[in-house]
Scaffold this active site. Structure first.
Site, PDB file in Angstrom:
ATOM      1  N   LYS A  32      18.942 -67.892 -31.125  1.00 47.91           N
ATOM      2  CA  LYS A  32      19.536 -69.109 -31.018  1.00 47.91           C
ATOM      3  C   LYS A  32      18.439 -70.280 -30.333  1.00 47.91           C
ATOM      4  O   LYS A  32      17.679 -71.030 -30.893  1.00 47.91           O
ATOM      5  CB  LYS A  32      20.545 -69.018 -30.465  1.00 47.91           C
ATOM      6  N   LYS A  79      13.864 -60.878 -30.370  1.00 47.71           N
ATOM      7  CA  LYS A  79      14.456 -60.806 -31.168  1.00 47.71           C
ATOM      8  C   LYS A  79      14.741 -62.241 -31.683  1.00 47.71           C
ATOM      9  O   LYS A  79      14.118 -63.466 -31.403  1.00 47.71           O
ATOM     10  CB  LYS A  79      15.962 -60.828 -30.140  1.00 47.71           C
ATOM     11  N   LYS A 107      13.458 -66.191 -19.087  1.00 47.68           N
ATOM     12  CA  LYS A 107      14.603 -67.406 -19.482  1.00 47.68           C
ATOM     13  C   LYS A 107      13.290 -68.313 -18.133  1.00 47.68           C
ATOM     14  O   LYS A 107      13.097 -69.765 -18.298  1.00 47.68           O
ATOM     15  CB  LYS A 107      15.835 -67.921 -19.094  1.00 47.68           C
TER      16      LYS A 107
END
Ligand code: TYM
Length: 341
Positions: A210, A207, A117
């Site tokens: 969201k 993956k 991130k």
């Protein structure tokens, strides 16, 4: 007594990875819960402040997560099933501070999610993002949770929580914090071979996420069957033209087989037996799209039937129970720290 807990952030609508990776396993366990067991499904709204969220919509987004929990079959009228918002239980932030003082900077720096991130083009590298796994460990400890159904991407955080609990207990020479079970024991308990990792439909090396802005990469629980069908029919596969269960060489196809197994509740071995060696990717995609469509239709009927009143009742009850439980553990911690007698 067995305590089970998990949380899902309200930073975008939940997708099938969240559902199968976490919610479904917990809700399945809720059906066989003994009276002495406890089950917690909460919204980690404090965690979400580390992300660029739409604050104007956040309050409702958090309640919509609870709507998804209830639509998934969580029966919060049972006395030992509890749903709540993390920010309504002040013990979480206190616990985080206590744990921070016993967490090593070096170890926290190794968390891959923080590294991802905070990589290159991300401007919002805040301190909360760094200390986030400590807040998560506290979430688990406050409810003496041993079992924590999470997907593959959260297993490193879970292992960190184990380490922190063991180190804390060793320091004070007593079992102050309940140590969550190892990933291996979690898998056995939830009947999995390994933690689930549903991959992106457009880039099956990543993956399903969201936070991804690529809407075609994920099936949202609120997608219509038509939209879901479009996404599945255009999912990235490969040019081998042979269906096989092979994560290394055919991640796109294997991901579709995995989704089919989950959504139809059929063992993977059975799905593999049926599809291995076939050549028409379109046929597999059609079957996945059909099954996902059925699943979404049924899920959304339940989702729409959950009223605001039921949600507010569930959290009102859950937040009383959560505060009582969290205070018990926090008091235990404060005692060994020498803050209270
Ligand atoms: P979050 O909100 O990112 O994801 C919620 C859950 O969904 C799982 N998941 C997946 N599983 C399989 N395949 C995928 N593609 C996939 N994407 C997401 C996640 O592993 C997770 O289980 N830090 C947590 C929330 C949290 C928490 C906790 C969880 C805060 N405190 C305490 C358990 C216990 C998170 O951000 O998950």
């Amino acid at each position: 007594m067995t305590n089970i807990l998990t949380g899902l952030q309200a930073t975008g609508t939940l997708h099938i990875g969240n559902y199968f990776g976490s919610i479904k396993q917990l809700v399945q366990k809720s059906n066989t819960l003994r009276p002495e067991d406890n089950l917690y499904l909460f919204v980690p709204d404090l965690h979400s402040l580390t992300a660029d969220i739409d604050h104007a919509k956040f309050y409702d987004a958090v309640l919509d997560n609870i709507r998804i929990y209830l639509a998934s079959g969580l029966d919060t009228t049972k006395p030992n099933i509890c749903t709540f918002r993390q920010s309504r239980v002040p013990a979480h932030t206190q616990m985080q501070w206590f744990l921070s003082c016993y967490s090593y900077f070096g170890q926290i720096s190794k968390m891959t999610q923080f590294k991802d991130k905070s990589s290159d083009n991300n401007q919002n590298i805040n301190v909360g993002l760094f200390t986030y796994p400590i807040l998560m460990a506290g979430d688990i400890f406050l409810y003496d949770a041993e079992y924590v159904p999470v997907g593959y991407d959260q297993t490193q955080h879970l292992e960190l929580a184990r380490d922190l609990a063991i180190r804390f207990n060793n320091k004070f020479d007593q079992p102050v914090l309940t140590v969550p079970k190892s990933t291996k024991d979690q898998n056995i308990y939830f009947g999995m071979d390994k933690p689930l990792n549903i991959l992106s439909l457009t880039n099956p090396l990543n993956k399903m996420s969201k936070s991804s802005t690529d809407l075609s990469s994920k099936i949202l629980l609120t997608d219509s069957p038509q939209i879901a069908t479009k996404k599945i029919m255009s999912a990235t596969t490969d040019s081998l033209e042979l269906i096989n269960w092979d994560w290394d060489n055919q991640p796109g196809i294997t991901n579709l087989l995995q989704i089919l197994s989950l959504v139809t509740d059929t063992p993977t071995a059975q799905i593999i037996d049926k599809w291995r060696g076939q050549t028409r990717y379109g046929d597999l995609k059609k079957e996945v799209a059909f099954s996902i469509g059925q699943f979404l239709t049924e899920f959304q009927i339940k989702y729409k039937a959950v009223t605001d009143e039921v949600i507010l009742q569930a959290v009102a009850k859950g937040e009383v129970i959560a505060n009582l439980q969290a205070e018990i553990v926090l008091t235990r911690v404060k005692k060994v720290l020498g803050l209270i007698k």
